[in-house]
Structure formats: C-alpha cells, structure tokens
Motif scaffolding. Structure first.
Motif, PDB file in Angstrom:
ATOM      1  N   ASN A  84       0.740  -1.325  -0.002  1.00  0.00           N
ATOM      2  CA  ASN A  84       0.013  -0.173  -0.034  1.00  0.00           C
ATOM      3  C   ASN A  84       0.990   0.958  -0.333  1.00  0.00           C
ATOM      4  N   GLU A  85      -0.004   1.731  -0.874  1.00  0.00           N
ATOM      5  CA  GLU A  85       0.892   3.671  -0.951  1.00  0.00           C
ATOM      6  C   GLU A  85      -0.090   4.612  -0.470  1.00  0.00           C
ATOM      7  N   ILE A  86      -0.134   4.869   0.605  1.00  0.00           N
ATOM      8  CA  ILE A  86      -1.050   6.789   1.035  1.00  0.00           C
ATOM      9  C   ILE A  86      -0.438   8.251   0.047  1.00  0.00           C
ATOM     10  N   ARG A  87      -0.830   8.341  -1.018  1.00  0.00           N
ATOM     11  CA  ARG A  87      -0.110  10.005  -1.123  1.00  0.00           C
ATOM     12  C   ARG A  87      -1.625  10.880  -0.742  1.00  0.00           C
ATOM     13  N   ILE A  88      -0.276  12.405  -0.282  1.00  0.00           N
ATOM     14  CA  ILE A  88      -0.667  13.895  -0.132  1.00  0.00           C
ATOM     15  C   ILE A  88      -1.295  13.857  -1.154  1.00  0.00           C
ATOM     16  N   ASP A  89      -2.946  14.399  -1.608  1.00  0.00           N
ATOM     17  CA  ASP A  89      -3.829  14.904  -2.535  1.00  0.00           C
ATOM     18  C   ASP A  89      -4.073  16.735  -1.959  1.00  0.00           C
ATOM     19  N   ASN A  90      -3.512  16.534  -0.896  1.00  0.00           N
ATOM     20  CA  ASN A  90      -4.081  18.107  -0.878  1.00  0.00           C
ATOM     21  C   ASN A  90      -3.526  18.646   0.720  1.00  0.00           C
ATOM     22  N   VAL A  91      -2.965  19.805   1.360  1.00  0.00           N
ATOM     23  CA  VAL A  91      -2.988  19.717   2.836  1.00  0.00           C
ATOM     24  C   VAL A  91      -3.591  21.409   3.361  1.00  0.00           C
ATOM     25  N   GLU A  92      -3.741  21.463   4.646  1.00  0.00           N
ATOM     26  CA  GLU A  92      -4.614  22.234   4.874  1.00  0.00           C
ATOM     27  C   GLU A  92      -3.899  22.755   5.946  1.00  0.00           C
ATOM     28  N   PHE A  93      -3.480  23.916   6.703  1.00  0.00           N
ATOM     29  CA  PHE A  93      -2.554  23.671   7.912  1.00  0.00           C
ATOM     30  C   PHE A  93      -3.744  24.657   8.929  1.00  0.00           C
ATOM     31  N   VAL A  94      -4.080  23.378  10.313  1.00  0.00           N
ATOM     32  CA  VAL A  94      -4.327  23.916  10.829  1.00  0.00           C
ATOM     33  C   VAL A  94      -4.428  24.114  12.766  1.00  0.00           C
ATOM     34  N   GLY A  95      -4.632  25.208  13.364  1.00  0.00           N
ATOM     35  CA  GLY A  95      -4.383  25.427  14.784  1.00  0.00           C
ATOM     36  C   GLY A  95      -3.194  25.933  14.412  1.00  0.00           C
ATOM     37  N   ALA A  96      -2.271  25.904  15.601  1.00  0.00           N
ATOM     38  CA  ALA A  96      -1.500  27.390  14.857  1.00  0.00           C
ATOM     39  C   ALA A  96      -0.224  27.263  14.243  1.00  0.00           C
ATOM     40  N   SER A  97       0.064  25.965  13.242  1.00  0.00           N
ATOM     41  CA  SER A  97       0.183  26.217  11.630  1.00  0.00           C
ATOM     42  C   SER A  97      -0.260  26.896  11.382  1.00  0.00           C
ATOM     43  N   ILE A  98      -1.574  27.405  11.071  1.00  0.00           N
ATOM     44  CA  ILE A  98      -2.125  28.712  10.199  1.00  0.00           C
ATOM     45  C   ILE A  98      -1.214  29.889  10.215  1.00  0.00           C
ATOM     46  N   ASN A  99      -0.364  30.899  11.286  1.00  0.00           N
ATOM     47  CA  ASN A  99       0.146  31.000  11.084  1.00  0.00           C
ATOM     48  C   ASN A  99       1.345  31.593  11.585  1.00  0.00           C
ATOM     49  N   LYS A 100       2.424  29.996  10.803  1.00  0.00           N
ATOM     50  CA  LYS A 100       3.393  30.185  10.189  1.00  0.00           C
ATOM     51  C   LYS A 100       4.140  30.375   8.663  1.00  0.00           C
TER      52      LYS A 100
END
Length: 128
Positions: A84-100
């Motif tokens: 199996n391989e799990i591939r990331i299609d999209n990323v949304e930053f949440v929590g404290a990471s939004i402001n990074k």
C-alpha cells in the motif's frame, strides 16, 4: 479521505528517473501523528507520501505542523507481493500552523494531480 494530525517526522526526499519515460521524479514521505478515536490516549502513526517536486515545495510540510490532509491509497505489486502507498492530495494548515510563514499555501499554486508512474530501483522506492 481526510485526517487531521501533526507532522511527526519529515523523511529525506527520494528522487530518480523513470525507466519507462526517462523523466526525473521526486517524492518525500512524512510520518503523521493522529487520533482516530475520540477517547484515544496515544496517537496513531501513518506514513504518507507527496509525489512531485512542485507539490513538495507547494505544501512545504515541516515537523510539528498541524495539518488537515486529503489523501488516497493505492496498491502496487512487486515480485508477487502487494504494498500500500498513501499519497497526499491536498494540505490545509490548522491550529498554530495557520500563522506559520509557509512559502505557499496548498491553494496558491495549482499542480497537475494526474497519476504518475514511477519506476526506478525497486529497493529504494518500493518498500513495504
């Protein structure tokens, strides 16, 4: 499919040249800590891959980033075994990471998400 978690480990990027097309490719794996069940006391871990140099730069995932990830799973056969391989299609930053200060959000630079076949030395990119 989606999950929300925290980037625990950023693995070194891998690259190679497709034997079938001669095109260069690059991918990077990330270990994500996440809680699947509401009363779970210890995080589960999952390894996910971003395929394509543009997408790696676009997502700019760093250790400890809190993210909501859209992904898909694929299976491939190698020497009579399936992996199996799990591939990331999209990323949304949440929590404290939004402001990074990430160089780009996943919404800013659209990328080609067509499936890309990668072939190189199986011992490097086709591990269980």
């Amino acid at each position: 499919m989606e999950l929300t978690g925290k980037i625990a480990v950023v693995m070194p990027a891998q690259s190679g040249v497709s034997q079938s097309t001669g095109n260069a490719w690059k991918s990077q794996e990330y270990v994500i800590d996440y809680f699947w069940w509401p009363n779970q006391t210890q995080a589960s871990k999952i390894v996910m891959r971003v395929f394509g140099e543009e997408r790696i730069k676009q997502f700019n995932l760093q250790q400890n980033d809190e993210v909501k990830i859209r992904f898909h799973a694929e299976a491939h056969e190698y020497n009579g075994r399936w992996f199996n391989e799990i591939r990331i299609d999209n990323v949304e930053f949440v929590g404290a990471s939004i402001n990074k200060n990430h160089t780009q959000s996943s919404e800013e630079a659209p990328v080609n998400t067509e499936n890309t076949t990668q072939t190189s030395q199986p011992s490097q990119d086709k591990k269980p």
